[in-house]
Design an enzyme around this catalytic site. Structure first.
Site, PDB file in Angstrom:
ATOM      1  N   TYR A 199      49.514  68.340  22.683  1.00 47.45           N
ATOM      2  CA  TYR A 199      48.658  68.943  23.709  1.00 47.45           C
ATOM      3  C   TYR A 199      49.302  70.220  24.229  1.00 47.45           C
ATOM      4  O   TYR A 199      48.624  71.203  24.493  1.00 47.45           O
ATOM      5  CB  TYR A 199      48.459  67.951  24.857  1.00 47.45           C
ATOM      6  CG  TYR A 199      47.815  66.666  24.407  1.00 47.45           C
ATOM      7  CD1 TYR A 199      46.429  66.583  24.258  1.00 47.45           C
ATOM      8  CD2 TYR A 199      48.582  65.550  24.101  1.00 47.45           C
ATOM      9  CE1 TYR A 199      45.828  65.420  23.839  1.00 47.45           C
ATOM     10  CE2 TYR A 199      47.989  64.375  23.682  1.00 47.45           C
ATOM     11  CZ  TYR A 199      46.617  64.310  23.546  1.00 47.45           C
ATOM     12  OH  TYR A 199      46.032  63.163  23.131  1.00 47.45           O
ATOM     13  N   ASN A 248      35.072  63.988  24.074  1.00 46.59           N
ATOM     14  CA  ASN A 248      34.819  63.673  22.679  1.00 46.59           C
ATOM     15  C   ASN A 248      33.387  63.976  22.286  1.00 46.59           C
ATOM     16  O   ASN A 248      32.633  63.096  21.917  1.00 46.59           O
ATOM     17  CB  ASN A 248      35.128  62.201  22.426  1.00 46.59           C
ATOM     18  CG  ASN A 248      35.760  62.039  21.075  1.00 46.59           C
ATOM     19  OD1 ASN A 248      35.826  62.987  20.296  1.00 46.59           O
ATOM     20  ND2 ASN A 248      36.216  60.856  20.772  1.00 46.59           N
ATOM     21  N   CYS A 296      40.482  64.746  16.346  1.00 42.10           N
ATOM     22  CA  CYS A 296      41.200  64.593  17.611  1.00 42.10           C
ATOM     23  C   CYS A 296      42.352  63.610  17.463  1.00 42.10           C
ATOM     24  O   CYS A 296      43.254  63.587  18.283  1.00 42.10           O
ATOM     25  CB  CYS A 296      40.246  64.113  18.709  1.00 42.10           C
ATOM     26  SG  CYS A 296      38.519  64.278  18.313  1.00 42.10           S
ATOM     27  N   HIS A 297      42.327  62.828  16.418  1.00 41.97           N
ATOM     28  CA  HIS A 297      43.371  61.815  16.249  1.00 41.97           C
ATOM     29  C   HIS A 297      44.686  62.433  15.788  1.00 41.97           C
ATOM     30  O   HIS A 297      45.689  61.756  15.680  1.00 41.97           O
ATOM     31  CB  HIS A 297      42.889  60.772  15.247  1.00 41.97           C
ATOM     32  CG  HIS A 297      42.578  61.321  13.905  1.00 41.97           C
ATOM     33  ND1 HIS A 297      41.330  61.829  13.579  1.00 41.97           N
ATOM     34  CD2 HIS A 297      43.359  61.476  12.814  1.00 41.97           C
ATOM     35  CE1 HIS A 297      41.386  62.242  12.324  1.00 41.97           C
ATOM     36  NE2 HIS A 297      42.588  62.061  11.836  1.00 41.97           N
ATOM     37  N   GLU A 308      46.774  59.070   6.782  1.00 42.04           N
ATOM     38  CA  GLU A 308      47.000  60.472   6.421  1.00 42.04           C
ATOM     39  C   GLU A 308      48.411  60.706   5.925  1.00 42.04           C
ATOM     40  O   GLU A 308      48.757  61.794   5.498  1.00 42.04           O
ATOM     41  CB  GLU A 308      46.710  61.342   7.645  1.00 42.04           C
ATOM     42  CG  GLU A 308      45.277  61.164   8.115  1.00 42.04           C
ATOM     43  CD  GLU A 308      44.650  62.500   8.463  1.00 42.04           C
ATOM     44  OE1 GLU A 308      45.377  63.437   8.760  1.00 42.04           O
ATOM     45  OE2 GLU A 308      43.408  62.580   8.405  1.00 42.04           O
TER      46      GLU A 308
END
Length: 110
Positions: free
Chosen positions: A32, A54, A62-63, A89
């Site tokens: 952030y 969201n 956003c994850h 990922e």
DNA sequence: GGAATGACATTTA
DNA sequence: CTAAATGCCATTC
């Protein structure tokens, strides 16, 4: 909402955040703080707040956003969901914290 | 226009 | 190192 001193920004802060999130390649994460700084601001919490809304949960990854300490922070769909996605990922999550955080951390300057 | 909120960050104990 | 308190910023009620 300032009706008078309103900026001419058509895109809100959260829109700018999405742009940066889209720049994050798969297998990497951001913080952030990095996002806020990339926007020339220090609205760390505002960034997270934007995700809280969201508006586009699928269009924007956003994850891939975590705290500066390497913690996951939270997720609108649930922290467990976030861990699953990041793990898929290729990011290693241990005890709710990102392993090799600095290695998977993506720099917007690149 | 003002108070309240939050997926944060930083400092101090 | 962990926990609590304080500060910060933009959005929403």
């Amino acid at each position: 909402m300032n009706s008078k001193l309103k900026k001419n920004n058509h895109l809100t802060f959260n829109e700018h955040c999405y742009e940066l999130l889209l720049k994050i390649p798969k297998g990497r994460v951001s913080t952030y703080k990095a996002i806020a700084e990339a926007l020339n601001s220090k609205a760390y919490q505002a960034v997270g707040n934007a995700m809280n809304s969201n508006p586009n949960p699928v269009s924007v990854p956003c994850h891939r956003v975590v705290n500066t300490d390497g913690r996951l922070g939270g997720y609108a769909f649930g922290s467990d969901r976030k861990i699953e996605l990041l793990t898929e990922e290729g990011i290693v999550i241990l005890d709710g914290k990102v392993q090799d955080f600095k290695r998977v951390l993506f720099d917007f300057k690149e």
